[in-house]
Design a protein around this motif. Structure first.
Motif, short mmCIF file in Angstrom:
data_model
loop_
_atom_site.label_atom_id
_atom_site.label_comp_id
_atom_site.label_asym_id
_atom_site.label_seq_id
_atom_site.Cartn_x
_atom_site.Cartn_y
_atom_site.Cartn_z
N PHE A 88 0.83 -1.20 0.00
CA PHE A 88 0.00 0.00 0.00
C PHE A 88 0.87 1.26 0.00
O PHE A 88 0.59 2.22 -0.73
CB PHE A 88 -0.92 -0.01 1.22
N LEU A 89 1.95 1.26 0.80
CA LEU A 89 2.85 2.41 0.84
C LEU A 89 3.56 2.59 -0.51
O LEU A 89 3.78 3.73 -0.94
CB LEU A 89 3.88 2.24 1.96
N VAL A 90 3.90 1.49 -1.15
CA VAL A 90 4.55 1.58 -2.47
C VAL A 90 3.61 2.27 -3.46
O VAL A 90 4.03 3.17 -4.21
CB VAL A 90 4.93 0.17 -2.99
N VAL A 91 2.33 1.87 -3.46
CA VAL A 91 1.36 2.48 -4.35
C VAL A 91 1.15 3.96 -3.99
O VAL A 91 1.02 4.82 -4.87
CB VAL A 91 0.02 1.72 -4.32
N THR A 92 1.13 4.26 -2.69
CA THR A 92 0.99 5.64 -2.25
C THR A 92 2.12 6.50 -2.79
O THR A 92 1.91 7.63 -3.26
CB THR A 92 0.97 5.71 -0.70
N ILE A 93 3.35 5.98 -2.73
CA ILE A 93 4.51 6.71 -3.26
C ILE A 93 4.37 6.92 -4.76
O ILE A 93 4.68 8.00 -5.29
CB ILE A 93 5.81 5.94 -2.93
N LEU A 94 3.87 5.89 -5.48
CA LEU A 94 3.66 6.02 -6.93
C LEU A 94 2.64 7.12 -7.24
O LEU A 94 2.82 7.91 -8.18
CB LEU A 94 3.19 4.69 -7.51
N LEU A 95 1.58 7.20 -6.44
CA LEU A 95 0.57 8.24 -6.64
C LEU A 95 1.15 9.63 -6.38
O LEU A 95 0.81 10.60 -7.07
CB LEU A 95 -0.64 7.99 -5.73
N ILE A 96 2.02 9.72 -5.38
CA ILE A 96 2.67 11.01 -5.09
C ILE A 96 3.59 11.41 -6.25
O ILE A 96 3.63 12.58 -6.66
CB ILE A 96 3.47 10.92 -3.77
N ILE A 97 4.32 10.43 -6.80
CA ILE A 97 5.20 10.71 -7.95
C ILE A 97 4.37 11.20 -9.14
O ILE A 97 4.75 12.16 -9.84
CB ILE A 97 6.00 9.45 -8.33
N ILE A 98 3.21 10.56 -9.36
CA ILE A 98 2.32 11.00 -10.44
C ILE A 98 1.86 12.44 -10.20
O ILE A 98 1.82 13.26 -11.13
CB ILE A 98 1.10 10.06 -10.55
N SER A 99 1.57 12.76 -8.94
CA SER A 99 1.14 14.13 -8.60
C SER A 99 2.24 15.14 -8.89
O SER A 99 1.99 16.23 -9.42
CB SER A 99 0.75 14.20 -7.11
N VAL A 100 3.47 14.80 -8.52
CA VAL A 100 4.60 15.70 -8.76
C VAL A 100 4.81 15.90 -10.26
O VAL A 100 5.03 17.04 -10.73
CB VAL A 100 5.89 15.14 -8.11
N ILE A 101 4.73 14.82 -11.02
CA ILE A 101 4.89 14.92 -12.49
C ILE A 101 3.79 15.80 -13.08
O ILE A 101 4.06 16.66 -13.94
CB ILE A 101 4.86 13.51 -13.13
N ASN A 102 2.56 15.62 -12.61
CA ASN A 102 1.46 16.48 -13.07
C ASN A 102 1.75 17.94 -12.77
O ASN A 102 1.52 18.82 -13.61
CB ASN A 102 0.15 16.07 -12.39
N GLY A 103 2.24 18.20 -11.56
CA GLY A 103 2.55 19.58 -11.16
C GLY A 103 3.63 20.19 -12.03
O GLY A 103 3.53 21.36 -12.45
N VAL A 104 4.67 19.43 -12.32
CA VAL A 104 5.77 19.92 -13.16
C VAL A 104 5.27 20.19 -14.58
O VAL A 104 5.60 21.23 -15.18
CB VAL A 104 6.94 18.91 -13.18
N LEU A 105 4.48 19.28 -15.13
CA LEU A 105 3.95 19.46 -16.49
C LEU A 105 3.07 20.71 -16.59
O LEU A 105 3.17 21.46 -17.57
CB LEU A 105 3.17 18.22 -16.91
N ILE A 106 2.22 20.92 -15.59
CA ILE A 106 1.35 22.10 -15.60
C ILE A 106 2.19 23.38 -15.56
O ILE A 106 1.90 24.36 -16.25
CB ILE A 106 0.35 22.06 -14.43
N SER A 107 3.25 23.37 -14.76
CA SER A 107 4.11 24.56 -14.65
C SER A 107 4.81 24.87 -15.97
O SER A 107 5.17 26.02 -16.24
CB SER A 107 5.15 24.37 -13.54
N LYS A 108 5.02 23.86 -16.80
CA LYS A 108 5.63 24.07 -18.11
C LYS A 108 4.63 24.57 -19.15
O LYS A 108 4.99 25.22 -20.13
CB LYS A 108 6.28 22.76 -18.61
N ILE A 109 3.34 24.26 -18.90
CA ILE A 109 2.29 24.65 -19.85
C ILE A 109 1.83 26.09 -19.61
O ILE A 109 1.59 26.84 -20.55
CB ILE A 109 1.08 23.69 -19.74
N VAL A 110 1.71 26.47 -18.32
CA VAL A 110 1.18 27.79 -17.98
C VAL A 110 2.18 28.58 -17.15
O VAL A 110 3.22 28.06 -16.74
CB VAL A 110 -0.15 27.65 -17.18
N ASN A 111 1.83 29.82 -16.91
CA ASN A 111 2.74 30.73 -16.22
C ASN A 111 2.61 30.61 -14.69
O ASN A 111 2.20 31.54 -14.01
CB ASN A 111 2.47 32.17 -16.67
N ILE A 112 2.95 29.42 -14.16
CA ILE A 112 2.96 29.19 -12.71
C ILE A 112 4.29 28.54 -12.37
O ILE A 112 4.73 27.61 -13.07
CB ILE A 112 1.80 28.27 -12.28
N ASP A 113 4.94 29.04 -11.33
CA ASP A 113 6.25 28.48 -11.01
C ASP A 113 6.13 27.03 -10.55
O ASP A 113 5.09 26.60 -10.05
CB ASP A 113 6.96 29.32 -9.94
#
Length: 352
Positions: A88-113
């Motif tokens: 369960f913790l392994v999957v939780t870490i994977l979901l957090i990594i997905i969240s971070v990747i989403n955040g980075v991609l959005i920052s590259k698309i729009v004007n948000i640091d």
């Protein structure tokens, strides 16, 4: 507006909203109804933006629900959940990594640091993510707005989706309870449970839910005959939590996030989809049913997910156990790890 009226009026609106949602068979009616009606009321009638909710009402409601969740625990619950904690913790870490990747991609698309976008995407507590974002010079106002979008998306979308995926013949709007022959003196144990929650309030996230939950679970497991709360008390507790959400969020907050809110809404939907996918895989390798697994992985609040589990016939004890582990992990480690990683990247850029 005097203090008494400022406290009572939002509860009147809340009960009205909850009852209408209940009649419409909307999931989590007694939380989502009050929240929706209060957000609408405060956005339309700005002169009524002086509502308040005493902390004792809000915290008492969390204690009531925490105790009710604890009553669903048995010895078998711990035996069943134990072997699944590591995966369960392994999957939780994977979901957090997905969240971070989403955040980075959005920052590259729009004007948000990037820092702001990452902390806006993590499925942790709103307060904790905002506080952590300030330490890396992120825009905490935007983090608050986008975390609010994430919260609303999860609270509305997950219960609705889960209930319609796993609809049963007996849909309950509150926690399922059974009659137990106990003395009224047995309610005294719940005073102890409440005191445990209060004593942990400075060291444990969601202490007023988790403290009573763990205390009641322990008392239940050792064999004490504990009474259940009347349904009205459980409804009041849910309305109180819905009122708290409704007083925290306004349309103006969401509007100030502008067109970017849609991107974080989409990011949250993708995260929910990933969590459902992991939940399905989890059912293939364990004995946990699919409804319980999906709610255990869903990036929502512990209270909302456990209440939803009760309405679809899933196991609220397992959901609360795994959601508790996820909550503790995210709150305890993720902000510090993100701050360290971001600071390291920033220093590397400065040195080059």
């Amino acid at each position: 507006m005097n203090k008494i009226k400022a406290t009572i009026f939002p509860y009147i609106i809340g009960f009205l909203g909850g009852y209408i949602f209940y009649l419409c068979h909307i999931p989590l009616a007694w939380i989502l109804g009050p929240m929706t009606f209060l957000i609408l009321w405060r956005s339309i009638f700005t002169d009524y933006d002086q509502f308040s909710q005493p902390s004792i009402l809000k915290n008492s409601s969390f204690i009531i629900l925490g105790i009710s969740f604890g009553l669903s625990f048995t010895k078998e619950t711990f035996l069943l959940v134990g072997p699944y904690i590591l995966p369960f913790l392994v999957v939780t870490i994977l979901l957090i990594i997905i969240s971070v990747i989403n955040g980075v991609l959005i920052s590259k698309i729009v004007n948000i640091d990037r820092n702001t976008s990452i902390f806006a995407s993590i499925p942790g507590g709103l307060t904790e993510m905002v506080a952590a974002s300030e330490s890396v010079q992120a825009n905490s106002s935007l983090v608050t707005i986008f975390q609010t979008v994430r919260l609303l998306t999860v609270v509305f979308l997950v219960p609705f989706t889960i209930q319609h995926m796993f609809s049963t013949n007996q849909i309950a709007q509150t926690i399922v309870t059974t009659d137990v022959n106990t003395s009224n003196l047995a309610f005294g144990w719940y005073i102890l449970a409440g005191l445990v929650g209060w004593s942990l309030r400075k060291v444990l996230p969601a202490a007023f839910v988790i403290g009573p939950l763990l205390t009641t679970a322990l008392l239940n497991i050792i064999g004490l005959n504990l009474p259940v709360f009347h349904d009205f008390l459980l409804v009041f507790a849910q309305v109180s939590i819905g009122v708290g959400f409704g007083l925290m969020i306004t349309f103006q907050d969401l509007k100030s996030g502008g067109k970017y809110c849609g991107l974080y809404l989409l990011s949250t939907i993708l995260l929910i989809g990933a969590s459902f996918g992991f939940g399905y895989v989890f059912t293939l390798i364990t004995d946990i049913d699919i409804g319980t697994a999906m709610l255990s992985f869903a990036p929502g609040g512990l209270v909302e997910m456990v209440l939803t589990s009760s309405t679809i016939g899933a196991d609220p004890a397992i959901v609360s156990s795994l959601q508790f582990i996820r909550l503790i992990f995210i709150i305890s480690f993720v902000p510090s790890i993100l701050k360290f990683s971001i600071s390291k990247v920033q220093n590397k850029h400065l040195s080059t």
